[in-house]
Design an enzyme around this catalytic site. Structure first.
Site, PDB file in Angstrom:
ATOM      1  N   HIS A 129       0.880  -1.185   0.000  1.00 44.51           N
ATOM      2  CA  HIS A 129       0.000   0.000   0.000  1.00 44.51           C
ATOM      3  C   HIS A 129       0.915   1.233   0.000  1.00 44.51           C
ATOM      4  O   HIS A 129       2.026   1.181   0.526  1.00 44.51           O
ATOM      5  CB  HIS A 129      -0.830  -0.042   1.283  1.00 44.51           C
ATOM      6  CG  HIS A 129      -1.923   0.959   1.378  1.00 44.51           C
ATOM      7  ND1 HIS A 129      -1.711   2.259   1.768  1.00 44.51           N
ATOM      8  CD2 HIS A 129      -3.248   0.857   1.135  1.00 44.51           C
ATOM      9  CE1 HIS A 129      -2.865   2.909   1.774  1.00 44.51           C
ATOM     10  NE2 HIS A 129      -3.813   2.086   1.387  1.00 44.51           N
ATOM     11  N   ASP A 206       2.877  -4.678   8.091  1.00 47.17           N
ATOM     12  CA  ASP A 206       1.666  -3.888   7.889  1.00 47.17           C
ATOM     13  C   ASP A 206       0.496  -4.856   8.056  1.00 47.17           C
ATOM     14  O   ASP A 206       0.200  -5.663   7.174  1.00 47.17           O
ATOM     15  CB  ASP A 206       1.704  -3.271   6.487  1.00 47.17           C
ATOM     16  CG  ASP A 206       0.372  -2.640   6.095  1.00 47.17           C
ATOM     17  OD1 ASP A 206      -0.615  -2.798   6.836  1.00 47.17           O
ATOM     18  OD2 ASP A 206       0.319  -2.000   5.042  1.00 47.17           O
ATOM     19  N   GLN A 209      -4.702  -5.367   6.809  1.00 43.51           N
ATOM     20  CA  GLN A 209      -5.690  -6.311   6.272  1.00 43.51           C
ATOM     21  C   GLN A 209      -5.666  -7.648   7.015  1.00 43.51           C
ATOM     22  O   GLN A 209      -6.447  -8.544   6.699  1.00 43.51           O
ATOM     23  CB  GLN A 209      -5.442  -6.554   4.776  1.00 43.51           C
ATOM     24  CG  GLN A 209      -5.624  -5.325   3.916  1.00 43.51           C
ATOM     25  CD  GLN A 209      -7.058  -4.793   3.927  1.00 43.51           C
ATOM     26  OE1 GLN A 209      -8.008  -5.523   4.193  1.00 43.51           O
ATOM     27  NE2 GLN A 209      -7.209  -3.512   3.659  1.00 43.51           N
ATOM     28  N   LYS A 232     -10.543  -1.147  10.100  1.00 42.04           N
ATOM     29  CA  LYS A 232     -10.626  -2.282   9.171  1.00 42.04           C
ATOM     30  C   LYS A 232     -10.966  -3.565   9.928  1.00 42.04           C
ATOM     31  O   LYS A 232     -11.035  -4.641   9.345  1.00 42.04           O
ATOM     32  CB  LYS A 232      -9.313  -2.433   8.416  1.00 42.04           C
ATOM     33  CG  LYS A 232      -9.065  -1.277   7.443  1.00 42.04           C
ATOM     34  CD  LYS A 232      -7.804  -1.471   6.668  1.00 42.04           C
ATOM     35  CE  LYS A 232      -7.347  -0.222   5.958  1.00 42.04           C
ATOM     36  NZ  LYS A 232      -8.159   0.131   4.789  1.00 42.04           N
ATOM     37  N   CYS A 370      -4.702   2.295  -3.795  1.00 44.46           N
ATOM     38  CA  CYS A 370      -3.473   2.818  -3.173  1.00 44.46           C
ATOM     39  C   CYS A 370      -2.302   1.850  -3.347  1.00 44.46           C
ATOM     40  O   CYS A 370      -1.443   1.744  -2.446  1.00 44.46           O
ATOM     41  CB  CYS A 370      -3.674   3.151  -1.691  1.00 44.46           C
ATOM     42  SG  CYS A 370      -4.854   4.440  -1.411  1.00 44.46           S
TER      43      CYS A 370
HETATM   44  N1  PLP Z   1      -1.933  -0.951   4.475  1.00 44.23           N
HETATM   45  C1  PLP Z   1      -2.873  -1.666   3.873  1.00 44.23           C
HETATM   46  C2  PLP Z   1      -2.575  -3.050   3.405  1.00 44.23           C
HETATM   47  C3  PLP Z   1      -4.150  -1.132   3.693  1.00 44.23           C
HETATM   48  O1  PLP Z   1      -5.093  -1.841   3.088  1.00 44.23           O
HETATM   49  C4  PLP Z   1      -4.389   0.184   4.148  1.00 44.23           C
HETATM   50  C5  PLP Z   1      -5.695   0.811   3.897  1.00 44.23           C
HETATM   51  O2  PLP Z   1      -6.392   0.478   2.959  1.00 44.23           O
HETATM   52  C6  PLP Z   1      -3.376   0.874   4.805  1.00 44.23           C
HETATM   53  C7  PLP Z   1      -2.156   0.282   4.938  1.00 44.23           C
HETATM   54  C8  PLP Z   1      -3.593   2.243   5.353  1.00 44.23           C
HETATM   55  O3  PLP Z   1      -4.511   2.188   6.384  1.00 44.23           O
HETATM   56  P1  PLP Z   1      -5.091   3.530   7.045  1.00 44.23           P
HETATM   57  O4  PLP Z   1      -5.624   4.340   5.903  1.00 44.23           O
HETATM   58  O5  PLP Z   1      -6.153   3.044   7.963  1.00 44.23           O
HETATM   59  O6  PLP Z   1      -3.968   4.198   7.735  1.00 44.23           O
END
Ligand code: PLP
Length: 413
Positions: A129, A206, A209, A232, A370
């Protein structure tokens, strides 16, 4: 709707806990398949938010009056709950942040600034992401460090041998996504971490998900950092956590300066608070942190293994049914996946797919999610993505697939 029992879960009863699901959109019953972007919230989480504002709204830690103590206790209860949720050794290893993006930026600004220098290397994967790419690009620009990227195969799995080739004594950090939001791929994180540690690199996961779908055990994984977002995982927006091993958190400087993160301030100098408060400057997102506990309770009461089993059934069903649609191609066919079905349809733009499905009451996400470098890797601009949560059903997938058949018949060039 009749009772649906799946993996020992009463899905109808679960659906009843989510007020937002019971509405029509564009004259059709809402089918919410945008859970990877943000999941819906059970009533217990919503009640915790209003309960705080209606019953004991107060700033935390510094007050000695009754409301302040009540709010402080509830806030710190979530920290203990998060400790259990990810099985960290200590509650002090849990830092409340705004979410995954903020957690990763915290690591880049503190650990990165202190320990990553010119010529050092940071490894990420092709499927990250943007929030696990851009903070490292900024750091590399500032420090003259180098960002290396693990390639993936056609199915959307990392090529492990290529990862091994990238590792060296120059590697200071490996920062990888546990489960991909665009493809669903679950990465072999235990193996990734063990290999990184062999060259002395630290590892950030990270977990955005992963939080709602995979049992998290930071001690077993032995990761150095883990980032996740509450929203999430059935929790509120605007909060999340960063886990870090105590011995690392104690060595790195604060993230932001201000109240709460200090022990003593004078014009001659300031001493910082102990972890985790050293990283929590200013008034935090008290209500959302308090409500996050109820999201973790919701998940653990159902049991993540049961949730995963139900979602895997949905994923298998959607994978087979989507392939009956003319011109549809699945993007992301890894062996090990969370419940994400990304697809494109030859001759229909993914934005059009999203709009036409929305007219049928089906909410899917469209675009690059993203993960633009990942889309470039597949030579596509974006996908339509259906991502499933515990309250989704096969009957809802049937509606989406029937809708796609209809759309293809009418609009495919
Ligand atoms: N990492 C992953 C794999 C994501 O799917 C997302 C959000 O879609 C993020 C990071 C960023 O999360 P946040 O926008 O809640 O900070």
């Amino acid at each position: 709707m009749s009772t649906i029992v799946s993996s020992g879960l009463d899905i109808q009863k679960i659906r009843d806990m989510f007020p937002v699901l019971h509405q029509e959109v564009n004259g059709k019953p809402l089918i919410y398949f945008d859970n990877a972007a943000t999941s819906q919230k059970p009533k217990s989480v919503i009640d915790a938010l209003t309960g705080y504002y209606e019953g004991y709204n107060s700033n935390i830690h510094r007050g000695i009056h009754t409301l302040a103590e009540k709010a402080t206790t509830a806030f710190e209860e979530t920290r203990k709950r998060a400790q259990q949720f990810i099985n960290s050794r200590e509650a002090e290893e849990i830092i409340f942040t705004k979410g995954t993006t903020d957690s990763i930026n915290l690591v880049a600004s503190t650990f990165g600034r202190k320990f990553i220098n010119e010529g050092d290397e940071i490894i990420i994967t092709t499927m990250e992401h943007h929030s696990n790419i851009v903070p490292w690009q900024l750091l590399c620009e500032e420090k003259g460090a180098i960002l290396k990227v693990i390639p993936i195969n056609e199915a959307g799995e990392i090529i492990f041998e290529e990862y091994e080739k990238l590792l060296s004594e120059k590697t200071k950090l490996v920062s990888v996504v546990y489960a991909s939001n665009s493809l669903g791929t679950v990465n072999p994180v235990e193996k990734i971490i063990a290999k990184a540690h062999e060259v002395g690199a630290k590892v950030l996961l990270d977990g955005a998900q992963a939080a709602a779908h995979i049992v998290l055990d930071v001690q077993k994984l032995n990761c150095d950092f883990l980032a996740l977002s509450a929203h999430k995982a059935y929790g509120p927006t605007g909060t999340g956590i960063l886990y870090g091993k105590r011995e690392i958190l104690e060595k790195i400087p604060p993230y932001q300066g201000g109240g709460e993160m200090i022990k003593d301030v004078s014009f001659n100098g300031t001493t910082y608070n102990d972890i985790p408060y050293k990283f929590e400057a200013g008034t935090p997102n008290i209500a959302d942190v308090i409500a996050f506990k109820y999201a973790m309770d919701f998940i653990d009461e159902l049991g993540k293994t049961n949730i995963a089993q139900h979602e895997n059934d949905l994923l298998a069903y959607s994978t087979s049914q989507l392939q009956t649609v003319d011109g549809l191609k699945l993007v992301g066919t890894a062996q090990d996946k969370v419940s994400v079905s990304s697809f494109i349809v030859d001759g229909i733009h993914h934005f059009d797919l999203g709009m036409l499905l929305d007219a049928k009451g089906v909410a899917v996400r469209t675009g690059h999610h993203c993960t633009q470098p990942l889309m470039d890797n597949f030579c596509i601009e974006g996908t339509a993505r259906a991502s499933f949560a515990v309250y989704n059903t096969k009957a809802e997938i049937d509606v989406m697939v029937e809708g796609l058949h209809d759309i293809v018949k009418k609009y495919r060039k």
